[in-house]
Design a protein around this motif. Structure first.
Motif, PDB file in Angstrom:
ATOM      1  N   HIS A  83       0.859  -1.183   0.000  1.00  0.00           N
ATOM      2  CA  HIS A  83       0.000   0.000   0.000  1.00  0.00           C
ATOM      3  C   HIS A  83       0.894   1.231   0.000  1.00  0.00           C
ATOM      4  O   HIS A  83       0.977   1.965   0.981  1.00  0.00           O
ATOM      5  N   ARG A  84       1.609   1.408  -1.077  1.00  0.00           N
ATOM      6  CA  ARG A  84       2.518   2.538  -1.231  1.00  0.00           C
ATOM      7  C   ARG A  84       3.509   2.628  -0.063  1.00  0.00           C
ATOM      8  O   ARG A  84       3.831   3.699   0.424  1.00  0.00           O
ATOM      9  N   ASP A  85       3.969   1.475   0.396  1.00  0.00           N
ATOM     10  CA  ASP A  85       4.932   1.402   1.509  1.00  0.00           C
ATOM     11  C   ASP A  85       4.449   2.165   2.730  1.00  0.00           C
ATOM     12  O   ASP A  85       5.169   2.955   3.325  1.00  0.00           O
ATOM     13  N   LEU A  86       3.206   1.934   3.131  1.00  0.00           N
ATOM     14  CA  LEU A  86       2.632   2.660   4.258  1.00  0.00           C
ATOM     15  C   LEU A  86       2.665   1.865   5.558  1.00  0.00           C
ATOM     16  O   LEU A  86       1.926   2.162   6.471  1.00  0.00           O
ATOM     17  N   ASP A  87       3.510   0.873   5.653  1.00  0.00           N
ATOM     18  CA  ASP A  87       3.619   0.122   6.892  1.00  0.00           C
ATOM     19  C   ASP A  87       4.607   0.840   7.802  1.00  0.00           C
ATOM     20  O   ASP A  87       5.774   0.983   7.477  1.00  0.00           O
TER      21      ASP A  87
ATOM     22  N   LEU B 134       1.226  11.391   3.743  1.00  0.00           N
ATOM     23  CA  LEU B 134       1.627   9.986   3.682  1.00  0.00           C
ATOM     24  C   LEU B 134       1.782   9.410   5.090  1.00  0.00           C
ATOM     25  O   LEU B 134       1.297   8.312   5.378  1.00  0.00           O
ATOM     26  N   VAL B 135       2.421  10.149   5.987  1.00  0.00           N
ATOM     27  CA  VAL B 135       2.615   9.701   7.362  1.00  0.00           C
ATOM     28  C   VAL B 135       1.265   9.629   8.078  1.00  0.00           C
ATOM     29  O   VAL B 135       0.979   8.680   8.804  1.00  0.00           O
ATOM     30  N   ALA B 136       0.421  10.629   7.874  1.00  0.00           N
ATOM     31  CA  ALA B 136      -0.912  10.634   8.504  1.00  0.00           C
ATOM     32  C   ALA B 136      -1.730   9.435   8.025  1.00  0.00           C
ATOM     33  O   ALA B 136      -2.417   8.789   8.822  1.00  0.00           O
ATOM     34  N   GLU B 137      -1.641   9.129   6.724  1.00  0.00           N
ATOM     35  CA  GLU B 137      -2.369   7.975   6.183  1.00  0.00           C
ATOM     36  C   GLU B 137      -1.840   6.671   6.776  1.00  0.00           C
ATOM     37  O   GLU B 137      -2.611   5.772   7.104  1.00  0.00           O
ATOM     38  N   ALA B 138      -0.525   6.576   6.938  1.00  0.00           N
ATOM     39  CA  ALA B 138       0.067   5.367   7.515  1.00  0.00           C
ATOM     40  C   ALA B 138      -0.371   5.188   8.964  1.00  0.00           C
ATOM     41  O   ALA B 138      -0.705   4.086   9.392  1.00  0.00           O
ATOM     42  N   ILE B 139      -0.388   6.262   9.717  1.00  0.00           N
ATOM     43  CA  ILE B 139      -0.818   6.195  11.118  1.00  0.00           C
ATOM     44  C   ILE B 139      -2.295   5.837  11.194  1.00  0.00           C
ATOM     45  O   ILE B 139      -2.706   5.002  12.002  1.00  0.00           O
TER      46      ILE B 139
END
Length: 188
Positions: free
Chosen positions: A12-16, A55-60
């Motif tokens: 997922h777009r490297d969102l781990d 991107l960081v907010a989406e990952a969190i």
């Protein structure tokens, strides 16, 4: 910040999020009341050209609101299903009823010490059989609900990115990156 070793075949777009970052955020957030709204500031040593805050907010959000919150809800649902099944099928209540009836029948013969001891043992045994069900129903589910609320609030956290302050000349390790998180809680 992100874990590049995602074991799933669908990226997922490297969102781990990095494991240390997840543990830090979760342990930090669980120290606050469940009504807190979080503001997370992530310090990055080398700022990219594009703003990484979304991107960081989406990952969190993905990790806490859409993953951890869902797991906690599933755990709660299964736990309460176990309690309802135990109560409705009568595993606990049926055994308690049998013990109470047997103790009542023994009360008419309770003229010696052995019968009195057996009667009291049946009463205690019946209530002990209900202990696990009552414990879950009265105490165990509250902390899970609290975690669900905190995970939702973490998922909805306001995320800001800032340039790191004096991290050193070398690239920061994961542990250093975790230390660069600064977060705050506000109760509205």
């Amino acid at each position: 910040m992100f874990n590049s070793m995602d074991p799933t075949p669908f990226h997922h777009r490297d969102l781990d999020l990095d494991t240390d970052a997840k543990k830090f955020l979760e342990s930090w957030a669980l120290e606050f009341p469940q009504v807190c709204h979080f503001r997370i500031i992530v310090h990055i040593e080398k700022m990219p050209l594009e703003d990484p805050a979304p991107l960081v907010a989406e990952a969190i959000c993905n990790h806490f609101e859409e993953y951890k919150s869902v797991l906690a809800k599933r755990t709660l649902r299964l736990l309460l299903l176990e309690v309802r099944t135990s109560l409705l099928i009568g595993i606990g209540i049926g055994f308690l009823a049998l013990c109470l009836i047997a103790a009542d029948l023994l009360s008419s013969f309770a003229n010696n010490t052995f019968h009195k001891l057996l009667k009291e043992s049946l009463l205690i045994g019946g209530w002990v059989a209900m202990w696990s069900t009552l414990q879950i129903f009265l105490y165990v589910w509250w902390p899970i609900v609290r975690k669900i609320r905190i995970y939702r609030n973490l998922g909805a956290a306001s995320v800001h990115i800032a340039a790191a302050f004096n991290v050193g000349s070398e690239l920061a390790t994961n542990r250093e990156v975790v230390r660069l998180f600064r977060a705050s809680c506000s109760v509205l």
